[in-house]
Motif scaffolding. Structure first.
Motif, PDB file in Angstrom:
ATOM      1  N   GLU B 362      23.190  36.323  46.660  1.00 60.07           N
ATOM      2  CA  GLU B 362      24.104  35.465  45.919  1.00 60.07           C
ATOM      3  C   GLU B 362      24.190  35.877  44.456  1.00 60.07           C
ATOM      4  O   GLU B 362      25.264  35.866  43.849  1.00 60.07           O
ATOM      5  CB  GLU B 362      23.633  34.014  46.017  1.00 60.07           C
ATOM      6  N   SER B 363      23.054  36.220  43.906  1.00 59.44           N
ATOM      7  CA  SER B 363      23.047  36.609  42.503  1.00 59.44           C
ATOM      8  C   SER B 363      23.925  37.829  42.261  1.00 59.44           C
ATOM      9  O   SER B 363      24.706  37.886  41.307  1.00 59.44           O
ATOM     10  CB  SER B 363      21.604  36.899  42.071  1.00 59.44           C
ATOM     11  N   ILE B 364      23.820  38.789  43.155  1.00 64.36           N
ATOM     12  CA  ILE B 364      24.633  39.995  43.002  1.00 64.36           C
ATOM     13  C   ILE B 364      26.111  39.670  43.179  1.00 64.36           C
ATOM     14  O   ILE B 364      26.971  40.121  42.425  1.00 64.36           O
ATOM     15  CB  ILE B 364      24.179  41.069  44.005  1.00 64.36           C
ATOM     16  N   ALA B 365      26.401  38.821  44.156  1.00 61.53           N
ATOM     17  CA  ALA B 365      27.803  38.456  44.380  1.00 61.53           C
ATOM     18  C   ALA B 365      28.341  37.646  43.213  1.00 61.53           C
ATOM     19  O   ALA B 365      29.496  37.817  42.800  1.00 61.53           O
ATOM     20  CB  ALA B 365      27.933  37.678  45.682  1.00 61.53           C
ATOM     21  N   ASN B 366      27.487  36.770  42.680  1.00 59.84           N
ATOM     22  CA  ASN B 366      27.944  35.915  41.578  1.00 59.84           C
ATOM     23  C   ASN B 366      28.191  36.724  40.305  1.00 59.84           C
ATOM     24  O   ASN B 366      29.070  36.393  39.514  1.00 59.84           O
ATOM     25  CB  ASN B 366      26.909  34.825  41.293  1.00 59.84           C
ATOM     26  N   ASN B 367      27.382  37.729  40.111  1.00 60.40           N
ATOM     27  CA  ASN B 367      27.479  38.462  38.851  1.00 60.40           C
ATOM     28  C   ASN B 367      28.387  39.684  38.933  1.00 60.40           C
ATOM     29  O   ASN B 367      28.563  40.386  37.942  1.00 60.40           O
ATOM     30  CB  ASN B 367      26.079  38.899  38.404  1.00 60.40           C
ATOM     31  N   TYR B 368      28.933  39.928  40.074  1.00 61.24           N
ATOM     32  CA  TYR B 368      29.806  41.097  40.192  1.00 61.24           C
ATOM     33  C   TYR B 368      31.105  40.833  39.428  1.00 61.24           C
ATOM     34  O   TYR B 368      31.666  39.741  39.475  1.00 61.24           O
ATOM     35  CB  TYR B 368      30.108  41.369  41.665  1.00 61.24           C
ATOM     36  N   ASP B 369      31.586  41.821  38.710  1.00 64.31           N
ATOM     37  CA  ASP B 369      32.805  41.661  37.919  1.00 64.31           C
ATOM     38  C   ASP B 369      33.993  42.162  38.740  1.00 64.31           C
ATOM     39  O   ASP B 369      34.367  43.327  38.688  1.00 64.31           O
ATOM     40  CB  ASP B 369      32.673  42.457  36.612  1.00 64.31           C
ATOM     41  N   TYR B 370      34.540  41.289  39.502  1.00 59.92           N
ATOM     42  CA  TYR B 370      35.633  41.657  40.404  1.00 59.92           C
ATOM     43  C   TYR B 370      36.863  42.096  39.615  1.00 59.92           C
ATOM     44  O   TYR B 370      37.553  43.035  40.003  1.00 59.92           O
ATOM     45  CB  TYR B 370      35.994  40.478  41.313  1.00 59.92           C
ATOM     46  N   TYR B 371      37.117  41.363  38.528  1.00 60.09           N
ATOM     47  CA  TYR B 371      38.307  41.684  37.747  1.00 60.09           C
ATOM     48  C   TYR B 371      38.210  43.078  37.149  1.00 60.09           C
ATOM     49  O   TYR B 371      39.157  43.872  37.224  1.00 60.09           O
ATOM     50  CB  TYR B 371      38.500  40.646  36.637  1.00 60.09           C
ATOM     51  N   SER B 372      37.051  43.389  36.566  1.00 64.39           N
ATOM     52  CA  SER B 372      36.903  44.710  35.945  1.00 64.39           C
ATOM     53  C   SER B 372      37.032  45.821  36.977  1.00 64.39           C
ATOM     54  O   SER B 372      37.655  46.861  36.715  1.00 64.39           O
ATOM     55  CB  SER B 372      35.549  44.819  35.243  1.00 64.39           C
ATOM     56  N   ALA B 373      36.428  45.577  38.155  1.00 64.42           N
ATOM     57  CA  ALA B 373      36.530  46.595  39.203  1.00 64.42           C
ATOM     58  C   ALA B 373      37.985  46.815  39.598  1.00 64.42           C
ATOM     59  O   ALA B 373      38.432  47.952  39.795  1.00 64.42           O
ATOM     60  CB  ALA B 373      35.712  46.175  40.417  1.00 64.42           C
ATOM     61  N   THR B 374      38.725  45.709  39.671  1.00 70.68           N
ATOM     62  CA  THR B 374      40.138  45.827  40.051  1.00 70.68           C
ATOM     63  C   THR B 374      40.955  46.434  38.919  1.00 70.68           C
ATOM     64  O   THR B 374      41.836  47.270  39.143  1.00 70.68           O
ATOM     65  CB  THR B 374      40.674  44.434  40.416  1.00 70.68           C
ATOM     66  N   LEU B 375      40.623  46.013  37.681  1.00 71.08           N
ATOM     67  CA  LEU B 375      41.381  46.514  36.534  1.00 71.08           C
ATOM     68  C   LEU B 375      41.219  48.033  36.375  1.00 71.08           C
ATOM     69  O   LEU B 375      42.159  48.738  35.991  1.00 71.08           O
ATOM     70  CB  LEU B 375      40.908  45.801  35.256  1.00 71.08           C
ATOM     71  N   THR B 376      40.031  48.532  36.706  1.00 69.97           N
ATOM     72  CA  THR B 376      39.806  49.982  36.618  1.00 69.97           C
ATOM     73  C   THR B 376      40.776  50.727  37.540  1.00 69.97           C
ATOM     74  O   THR B 376      41.357  51.748  37.159  1.00 69.97           O
ATOM     75  CB  THR B 376      38.355  50.298  37.011  1.00 69.97           C
ATOM     76  N   LYS B 377      40.927  50.210  38.742  1.00 64.49           N
ATOM     77  CA  LYS B 377      41.860  50.845  39.678  1.00 64.49           C
ATOM     78  C   LYS B 377      43.304  50.644  39.223  1.00 64.49           C
ATOM     79  O   LYS B 377      44.153  51.493  39.468  1.00 64.49           O
ATOM     80  CB  LYS B 377      41.666  50.270  41.079  1.00 64.49           C
ATOM     81  N   TRP B 378      43.554  49.492  38.588  1.00 61.81           N
ATOM     82  CA  TRP B 378      44.904  49.183  38.108  1.00 61.81           C
ATOM     83  C   TRP B 378      45.345  50.218  37.067  1.00 61.81           C
ATOM     84  O   TRP B 378      46.401  50.835  37.188  1.00 61.81           O
ATOM     85  CB  TRP B 378      44.882  47.771  37.525  1.00 61.81           C
ATOM     86  N   THR B 379      44.518  50.381  36.077  1.00 66.60           N
ATOM     87  CA  THR B 379      44.864  51.365  35.033  1.00 66.60           C
ATOM     88  C   THR B 379      44.804  52.782  35.596  1.00 66.60           C
ATOM     89  O   THR B 379      45.570  53.652  35.192  1.00 66.60           O
ATOM     90  CB  THR B 379      43.919  51.238  33.835  1.00 66.60           C
ATOM     91  N   GLY B 380      43.918  53.004  36.539  1.00 63.28           N
ATOM     92  CA  GLY B 380      43.839  54.329  37.151  1.00 63.28           C
ATOM     93  C   GLY B 380      45.091  54.677  37.930  1.00 63.28           C
ATOM     94  O   GLY B 380      45.371  55.857  38.173  1.00 63.28           O
ATOM     95  N   PHE B 381      45.829  53.688  38.338  1.00 63.07           N
ATOM     96  CA  PHE B 381      47.056  53.918  39.093  1.00 63.07           C
ATOM     97  C   PHE B 381      48.251  54.093  38.163  1.00 63.07           C
ATOM     98  O   PHE B 381      49.393  54.160  38.616  1.00 63.07           O
ATOM     99  CB  PHE B 381      47.282  52.745  40.047  1.00 63.07           C
ATOM    100  N   GLY B 382      47.974  54.106  36.850  1.00 66.65           N
ATOM    101  CA  GLY B 382      49.052  54.329  35.878  1.00 66.65           C
ATOM    102  C   GLY B 382      49.772  53.072  35.460  1.00 66.65           C
ATOM    103  O   GLY B 382      50.864  53.149  34.880  1.00 66.65           O
ATOM    104  N   MET B 383      49.182  51.931  35.728  1.00 70.81           N
ATOM    105  CA  MET B 383      49.833  50.679  35.331  1.00 70.81           C
ATOM    106  C   MET B 383      49.560  50.439  33.851  1.00 70.81           C
ATOM    107  O   MET B 383      48.400  50.487  33.413  1.00 70.81           O
ATOM    108  CB  MET B 383      49.299  49.515  36.151  1.00 70.81           C
ATOM    109  N   VAL B 384      50.629  50.180  33.075  1.00 69.53           N
ATOM    110  CA  VAL B 384      50.448  49.960  31.636  1.00 69.53           C
ATOM    111  C   VAL B 384      50.583  48.494  31.274  1.00 69.53           C
ATOM    112  O   VAL B 384      50.225  48.086  30.178  1.00 69.53           O
ATOM    113  CB  VAL B 384      51.464  50.795  30.833  1.00 69.53           C
TER     114      VAL B 384
END
Lengths: 548, 532
Positions: B362-384
């Motif tokens: 639970e601790s790992i799931a609670n502290n995981y930064d889902y947004y940052s992980a997604t945002l990395t792929k977002w910008t990596g896909f060329g989204m500005v």
């Protein structure tokens, strides 16, 4: 202690030459039959002295004693039977007995080709101990073209000693078996392919059977080999073609060590020979299918089964001709085209799976996407669409513009899925501040104004007269433009200017017009900008003007 | 005076004179001299004064009767002292010669004896077997089969002890202690640790007094340890899954002489991971993950066998680990979006059966930064453009029993920044700009129009409409204030002109959902003339 018989008559003697097999005289046996009396020459006292004498003879009877008849030694032998005849048993008692005495035979003819080593080996032992001896060799070519040789040896020993020396007897059995098994066998089998396999230092499987009471011994030695290597390697191939497209070539093989360290030999053989599996599979493919396609040098799957106790390694490796197997990745994609209302939507959907372990796998897949897939998707889709147009008989130029794309990162699986949609929709823009524009207009036409004079008051009469008044009605022209900004520009002023540019380039059917109304709407979250403008205009037309 | 006694009876007294005695001896050899088989033949005559047929028959019956008890001692006495004896004799035959049954009748009695004093081998048995068979096995074991058997002879005058003799003999030669000193000639690996008893079979033929025992001992030259350990490895690698899997399938056997406790001890002391890892080392330098993908252990307490089946892979993920996909969807005609779909899980044995394991997950799931992980792929896909940090949809499922936590989040592209106090805010801006007013009139029906510039512009109108959702943890008043402030900021940016007038404005809370706020504001201003 000797076995002494006095007053004995030798009734018969049979001299037997005993052979191992048919030709090798390993020992000779003398069978003696005697007859005699136990005689009491003085001190007669009933039967007691006679029976005491009997007891003396029998009690000294043990296995293998020196047989002395009337003071003459006949050699080491054993008593086969003795019988004391019935009588009054006062002065004498008659007996009869039989003995066997053994002596060495003549092994001189054992020293010849094919029997090398046996002569001296046997002589080193007391061959008189051997009661019987059999030996067979089997040499067999197996279904998988390996060769198996099996050697069976069995013999009986007579101790010539007391039971206390049995351990010595068993040791003698081991020695006999050892020198026979280790003797240099030089005679060939009919199959001359491997004439010297006896010398192969391979792992031999043994069974050893010791009958500790009866001194019967049997040994077997089995050895399977293939050639001069210290391993056996067998393999086979299968080629499978599905739907006339992808052909896979599978090599299945087994390495089995046959030397003293079985598994190490198998492993060394595997490491030496497995890397060339592609070359072998490619050769097989070319043999059956020609050189039209190329077998990809990427193993689709490898399975290895290892049994280090049995010293074997089984493997299965699979290669394919499919182009989806690229360097470092497996790339598979599909192109499709849909036609709806005259607009063609062309898509590419694909997946890339990296090779290697998890993190390296994903990195390979993503890198391949960035460098090998995304930059070239436009050309692939264009090429694909050119073919589609040929099929459909579309000869004009149709511009394809990217309308949507997606990517899915599955890092754990090391996989990237993607899709690209292109379209001939003219509302799409490949560059500029907006990527999509919808333009609608309505024109409330400026028409000539007339006066109509009716006949008999009927203005719809065919005889009614229309008189052009020389002017026209006031027209209204309305624009409605909807823009979706492209990602890199969302400024409202920029979008407004862009909308104005769209309007200004549109056809307004008069040079005399006036902007009567305008509105702008920006739906921020849905990224839609709507622009509406309404013009009043005047267009003078004659009565006979034909409208556009 | 010579007398023959059988079963301590003067069996010929009153029946016949003392018979003549014939003694034959045959060596009994089993490889070596084992015993002397003695055959005693008593040859005599039934006689007496004026013997009639019936009298001879009576003596014949008496003679048979005197020897009817088997396995009794036979002695030859002279003058009251024994000069020769056979302690246990088996009466095999009494025969009478053909005769007229008058005056004389010849008879012959055959007895058999195995005298203990003439036994070189074990007294009381014949046909002994003590056979040792060594054999190499395919899996590297060496088996030693020990076949023991014997046929007992009776050595007891009052009871039948033959079978017991056979059993006792077999007992003296069977068992590990009696064969431990024997070594084969060719087969190696039979020294060191004692083998286990793999099989034991006893066969009894009580009427023939045969007792047999076959015991098979198994050596393991590979490990000089208690119990037999064997395993095979299967190593799989495929481009489609890209992961090397190593399966190890094996067993530990304790045979008949070890306890299941011994077998368990051996198994527990066996480092299965090292065995699997060592197997992979032969073919790859990839390290295996310490935690098995799967494992099964079976114990057969009666057969003393533990079988095991483990599968490891070279997945370098730590434990617990995350399996996730992140998708980016980009569109030219609508809003782009992104989604995260992942599952946190353990590998290995009952990792969540204790609270600490589940808490760690639970601790790992609670502290995981889902947004940052997604945002990395977002910008990596060329989204500005920006990606909303607040998910527009969320699904989180936890299953403690299966030790899994699954998280699904969707994010949307945003043009306007969203204040931290709000989940989202949707805004629509409507503008009616200032345009110059004209009036067109026909001129006296002369065919022309008169267009009159009225000389003024309409006041521009600006409307900002939309809705927002205040975060659950945000104070309602604070959220409303943020919305007002946000609208004011937008108005300051987009309501342009002079003489600005707020003509209408409303902020509405819904009874059913007071966090959802609708707003509608309208301004007018005198703007610059809008031209195209």
């Amino acid at each position: 202690m000797d076995l002494l018989f006095s007053s004995a008559s030798l009734l018969g003697l049979n001299y037997e030459f005993e052979f191992i097999g048919e030709n090798f005289n390993f020992r000779n046996r003398k069978d003696l039959d005697i007859e005699g009396d136990v005689i009491i020459s003085s001190g007669y006292s009933g039967v007691r002295p006679i029976w005491s004498g009997i007891s003396g003879i029998i009690s000294t009877q043990t296995d293998y004693k020196n047989i002395v008849l009337n003071g003459t030694s006949f050699g080491s032998g054993r008593l086969n039977s003795i019988s004391f005849q019935p009588g009054v048993d006062v002065r004498r008692k008659k007996y009869s007995a039989s003995f066997s005495v053994f002596s060495s035979g003549n092994f001189a003819n054992l020293n010849q080709s094919g029997y090398s080593g046996l002569y001296t080996g046997f002589l080193a032992q007391d061959v008189r101990n051997i009661e019987s001896l059999d030996e067979t060799f089997d040499f067999q070519v197996n279904d998988d073209r390996t060769f198996t040789y099996n050697r069976e040896l069995s013999f009986n020993l007579q101790s010539g000693r007391t039971s206390a020396d049995l351990d010595t007897l068993h040791s003698k059995a081991k020695q006999i078996a050892t020198f026979i098994f280790q003797s240099d066998v030089t005679f060939p089998f009919l199959n001359s392919e491997y004439p010297s396999f006896y010398e192969t230092q391979g792992k031999k499987v043994y069974t050893e059977n010791y009958d500790l009471v009866n001194s019967q011994y049997s040994f077997s030695e089995t050895f399977t080999f293939q050639n001069s290597n210290n391993y056996i390697w067998t393999y086979d191939y299968s080629l499978n073609t599905e739907d006339g497209s992808e052909t896979s070539v599978v090599e299945k093989g087994t390495f089995k060590g046959v030397n003293l360290s079985n598994y190490a030999a198998a492993l060394a053989a595997f490491n030496t020979n497995f890397p060339a599996s592609y070359s072998r599979c490619s050769g097989i493919y070319n043999y059956y299918y020609g050189t039209g396609c190329v077998l990809k040098n990427i193993p689709i799957s490898i399975e290895i089964n290892r049994d280090n106790f049995a010293g074997s390694i089984n493997y299965t490796v699979n290669y394919s001709t499919s182009n989806k197997y690229q360097s470092g990745v497996v790339w598979d994609y599909t192109n499709s085209c849909d036609n709806s209302d005259g607009t063609y939507k062309v898509s590419e959907k694909g997946s890339i799976v990296g090779l290697g372990v998890r993190t390296g796998k994903y990195n390979a897949a993503h890198s391949f996407y960035l460098t090998g897939v995304a930059p070239t998707v436009g050309s692939r889709i264009t090429g694909y669409f050119t073919g589609v147009k040929t099929i459909l008989g579309v000869s004009c130029d149709l511009d394809l513009v990217e309308s949507a794309s997606s990517i899915t990162h599955a890092e754990f699986e090391g996989k990237v899925d993607y899709s690209f949609d292109y379209s001939t929709d003219s509302r799409l823009r490949s560059s500029g501040v907006y990527g999509y524009v919808e333009t609608n207009y309505s024109d409330d036409l400026s028409v000539p104004l007339i006066n109509t004079v009716g006949i008999l008051g009927d203005r719809n009469s065919e005889y009614a007269i229309s008189v052009y008044r020389g002017n026209s009605s006031l027209g209204q022209y309305q624009y409605s433009i909807s823009l979706v900004p492209s990602g890199d520009s969302i400024d409202i002023n920029t979008l407004t200017l862009a909308a104005k540019d769209e309007v200004s380039t549109s056809l307004i059917p008069s040079s005399e017009y006036y902007l009567s109304d305008a509105s702008l709407n920006y739906d921020f979250n849905n990224k839609k900008f709507n622009f509406n403008a309404k013009y009043d205009y005047v267009l003078y037309r004659t009565l006979n003007n034909v409208l556009i | 005076m010579n007398t023959i006694y059988y079963n301590n009876l003067n069996v010929f007294s009153g029946i016949a004179p003392t018979p003549l005695v014939q003694l034959s001896e045959e060596p009994v050899r089993y490889g070596n001299l084992w015993a002397i088989a003695e055959t005693i033949t008593l040859n005599g005559q039934l006689t007496g004064k004026c013997q009639t047929f019936s009298q001879l028959l009576a003596k014949q019956n008496s003679l048979i009767s005197n020897f009817s008890s088997g396995f009794k001692p036979l002695t030859i006495d002279q003058d009251g002292s024994t000069i020769y004896s056979w302690p246990i004799t088996k009466v095999k035959n009494i025969s009478f010669s053909p005769a007229r049954y008058s005056q004389l009748l010849d008879f012959s009695i055959v007895l058999e004896c195995y005298d203990s004093g003439k036994f070189s081998g074990y007294y009381g048995i014949i046909e002994p077997k003590n056979e040792i068979i060594y054999a190499n096995q395919e899996n590297g074991f060496v088996t030693l089969t020990h076949n023991c058997s014997a046929k007992g002879i009776n050595t007891n005058t009052s009871a039948t002890g033959a079978l017991l003799n056979a059993k006792n003999y077999v007992s003296t030669i069977s068992g590990w202690d009696n064969i431990s000193g024997f070594t084969p000639a060719f087969i190696s690996g039979t020294t060191g640790f004692p083998p286990i008893l793999s099989s034991l079979k006893e066969t009894i033929d009580r009427f023939n007094n045969v007792y047999s025992l076959s015991e098979t001992w198994t050596y393991d030259p590979a490990y000089a340890q208690s119990g037999l350990l064997r395993f095979t490895n299967s190593i799989k690698s495929g481009v489609q899954d890209g992961v090397i899997e190593v399966a190890i399938n094996g067993s530990v056997e304790g045979g008949k002489n070890l306890s299941i406790g011994n077998v368990r001890t051996r198994f527990v002391a066996t480092n299965v991971y090292n065995l699997a890892s060592g197997a992979l080392t032969d073919f790859s330098t990839q390290p295996l993950n310490q935690s098995p993908l799967s494992l099964s252990i079976s114990e057969d307490s009666f057969q003393n066998v533990i079988t095991f089946d483990y599968t490891y892979d070279n997945n370098p993920e730590s434990n617990p680990y995350l399996i996730s996909t992140i998708s980016i969807n980009k569109s030219k005609t609508s809003r782009s979006s992104a989604s995260f779909d992942g599952t946190f899980k353990f590998r290995g044995n009952c990792m969540c059966n204790n609270e600490s394991g589940w808490s760690a997950l639970e601790s790992i799931a609670n502290n995981y930064d889902y947004y940052s992980a997604t945002l990395t792929k977002w910008t990596g896909f060329g989204m500005v453009t920006n990606l909303s940090s607040y998910p527009n949809s969320t699904s989180i499922t936890k299953n403690k029993n299966s030790c899994e936590i699954s998280v699904n989040m969707s994010f949307q592209e945003i043009v306007l920044d969203v204040p931290d106090e709000l989940e989202y805010i949707d805004v629509t801006l409507d503008i009616q700009p200032s345009v110059l007013k004209y009036d067109a009139k026909p001129v006296m029906e002369q065919g022309t129009w008169y267009v009159l510039n009225l000389g003024y512009r309409n006041r521009a109108k600006y409307s900002i409409n939309g809705s927002a959702r205040i975060k659950a943890c945000t104070d309602q008043a604070e959220g409303l204030e943020v919305i007002r402030s946000y609208i004011n900021t937008l108005a300051g940016e987009y309501v342009i002109g002079t003489d600005k007038v707020l003509e209408a404005g409303s902020i509405q809370e819904q009874d059913s959902d007071n966090k959802l706020i609708n707003f509608n504001f309208t301004w007018s201003a005198l703007g610059a003339e809008f031209t195209i």
